[in-house]
Design an enzyme around this catalytic site. Sequence first.
Site, short mmCIF file in Angstrom:
data_model
loop_
_atom_site.label_atom_id
_atom_site.label_comp_id
_atom_site.label_asym_id
_atom_site.label_seq_id
_atom_site.Cartn_x
_atom_site.Cartn_y
_atom_site.Cartn_z
CD GLU A 23 -1.57 2.43 1.24
OE1 GLU A 23 -2.22 3.27 0.60
OE2 GLU A 23 -0.58 2.72 1.88
CB CYS A 70 -4.33 2.15 5.27
SG CYS A 70 -3.76 0.68 4.41
CB CYS A 73 -4.42 -2.67 7.35
SG CYS A 73 -3.42 -1.19 7.28
CG HIS A 77 -5.89 4.16 10.33
ND1 HIS A 77 -4.94 4.85 11.04
CD2 HIS A 77 -5.22 3.45 9.40
CE1 HIS A 77 -3.74 4.57 10.55
NE2 HIS A 77 -3.88 3.72 9.56
NE ARG A 471 -0.02 -3.43 5.62
CZ ARG A 471 -1.13 -4.03 5.24
NH1 ARG A 471 -2.15 -4.09 6.07
NH2 ARG A 471 -1.24 -4.58 4.06
CB SER A 494 4.28 1.92 7.70
OG SER A 494 3.60 0.75 7.29
CB CYS A 538 0.64 -0.14 5.37
SG CYS A 538 -1.02 0.36 5.03
CB CYS A 541 -1.47 4.83 7.44
SG CYS A 541 -0.80 3.19 7.41
#
Lengths: 559, 332
Positions: A23, A70, A73, A77, A471, A494, A538, A541
């Site tokens: 992503e 995102c 996933c 959030h 993640r 990330s 990812c 984000c």
Amino acid sequence: MAPKTPQSNFSGPVIVDPVTRIEGHLRIDATVENGKIVDVRSSSQLFRGLEIILKGRDPRDAQHFTQRACGVCTYVHALCSTRAVDNAVKVKIPKNATIMRNLVMGSQYLHDHLVHFYHLHALDWVNVANALQADPAKTAALSNSLSPNRKETADQFKAVQTKVKALIDSGKLGIFTNAYFLGEKKNEAYYLPAEADLMAVKHYLDALHMQVKAARAMAIFGAKNPHTQFTVVGGVTNYDALKPDRIAEYKALTDEVVAFIKDFYIPDLLAVASFYKDWAGIGGTSNFISFGEFPTDEYNHDSRFFAPGVIMKRDIAKPQAMDQKKIEEHVKHSWYVGDKALHPYQGVTEPKYTKLEDKDRYSWMKAPRYNGEACETGPLATVLVAFAKGHKPTVDAVKFVLDYLKVDAAALFSTLGRTAARGIECLVIAGQMQTWLDALVNNVKGGDTELYTPWKMPDEAEGVGFVQAPRGALSHWIKIKKGKIENFQLVVPSTWSLGPRCAAGKLGPVEEALMGTPIFDPKRPVEILRTVHSFDPCIACGVHVLDAKTGQTASFKVL
Amino acid sequence: MKISVGHGLADAEKRLEESGVSRRDFMKFCGIIAATMGMGPAYATEVAAALTADNRPSVIWLHNAECTGCSESILRMASIDGKTAYIDTLILDVISLEYQETIMASAGEMAEKALHDAMKKPYLLVVEGGIPMKDNGIYGKVGGVTMLEMVKKAITNTNCLATIAYGTCATYGGVQAAKPNPTDAKGVKAVFPKSLVINVPGCPPNPYNLVGTVVAAIMTVTKKAPLPKLDADLRPIVFFGQTVHDQCERQPFFEKEQFAMSFDSPEAKKGWCLYKLGCKGPSTYNNCPTKKFNPLDKGVGVNWPVQAGHPCIGCSEPNFWDKMSPFYEMEK
């Protein structure tokens, strides 16, 4: 002797940009000497500004904005923002709301890890073209030997070969165009037997269909996937999903997905891993952080099925409690003004792009550190913490995997270990889904259909939400003033795993992991993809965002 | 029935028959797509011809400022009006997806080369994500090139037959364009007003709406059918011609003024109208209540927000992040 990742004596730069099958927008800029990476930078290439956009808005709306950080996933959030506002307004949500949030999160994990293994990661290990060399009958025998519940036939594998051959013969390779396993010369970095390649290609396609079911299960409680729409501050809204036929539908889909994970994903993972065992010595990091997930009581972090915790210097004998006061964020090597390491709440940040080739400031991500150290987050962190704390389902799953591969626990600290840990985490969650569903069913049977607790928006408040996403460690911080968002901050997985160097010059986890990685063919550096993808990046984000004009940031008290 | 055609080989229909799909079934499927796009049953033959052409049409898919939820949404495709149609059918058999960063095998320089080569032949362009415009677009780069430059190259190339802006970011700028729009993100049509652009908004859109649009766009550019009818916001009317409210299963409660006033009320539990909890269905044009989301092999999707008891947030409308919020207050 088992084949090994080939070595070269290449020296020079190797840049992978865009890194695909992730992503977001990521660039890996490596220097290779004598066939091994000696210097590397991980750079995020997109800045969006979500935190600025949130200022002045209704706190209840935050989840819808942040969820758009995102779409891979998805949900995490939305959950994190909802937990943050729940926390700020001090509402105690009903038991069923906690369970329903957990079930949607469980479905999200099953979906996410399945898609990651087959659709984002497998092509780093599996040579699709080589599948044409396989004997379909031997492939069926190989596949069926991996699980008693597999009943695959030579004809099915033959049909997949026909499909792949037609694609290659058409000259239009579509998504496989210029893949690293293609080329005039065979890429020796891929060395699965042809039968294993063919088996994996078939399951790549099967998993494309199975992930639809995992997402569909998620939508029964979550309204849709991607981007659920059923959480609200105070609980959830989905009364329709309490009906027996809806629960039965969820159960049937989940059972099917769980069976696929047990009979296909895990055996395929182990089969592929057993051929690439030298990757148990490549791509490791040192420190790990997990927030833990699946609470029975939203207000008690220790009630989480996976416990929160920190592992430093690979010392699984001494898991540490996670203390958020030890978190600092660095910007010395990011595209922001300044060079001081600060606790996120006191952070001052002003975006300032330099240039793409800059070796000093090179990413839109900040560099979070725990006690001054870079920490990897994600499934490996969660599994290590749970394993270290003696969490029985996790200990059993880890032992099963290590025994199968005939390696010891040290092998977990590697690219292969990271990919295996994702499977372990998925397997443990798969084993827990029925327990959570039963709890919901029993509550409903007992007459408890509550999903929402009313609450009042305070004039001023602050709150935090912690989520362990597929993640890794995710936290949202909100400060409310006059009933509106005064400040909102996301600290996401990330940035932990893929952020740049810190002020002390210590590498970020993915950079640490890539150091020493062999590069055989600089035009087809699949070795970089293996390690980068093992983190399941990812990036959208991961971009830490603050006000470009004033440089104002959140200022929070440590709770 | 699994429709699996293309492969860029001759005798597609013969191969379909061999895999157990009769011509009758296949034509039925094509008829549904034709009807879906409002082209009328007569176009079924044309759709069949487009889908069994010896050369699968090339599609280039670009990612800008976005969350990849739109790409993910097409992976959830499983059927079109009760006919099985998973994503692999679309990307391996019907079209040739030449560049798509989320699922393509290649990466880095080899991926860039794939894009470069794909642009030498005619293609359909799908754009996902808004385009950051501020400071010459430095807030988003792919392969060292700004997203603005990348889209410009792809959309102004004479080989670009038509462009589908997929999702609310590509159509209207999306979440990053919400006030104060820190990176000055814009939708495709706003940046390239002269290009032929069809908008398929939604956050993310229903993949059902994309598949129909892709087929219609192929038909349009091969001059086999006229451009589908679009509304003032360039959305195909066949998908976006009616409000969510007018198609909503809770609409009868609205008529009787039976509203849920809080999420824990008996009325919420009974599934009454969510208008007073902030539902934006009356101002939102989309087919969510009839097509729903996350379909299986047969039938429509399994759920949608209002069925799950949550108000519609109006995600397929231009500028909905500002226009429709606060989401839990009645529209003014």
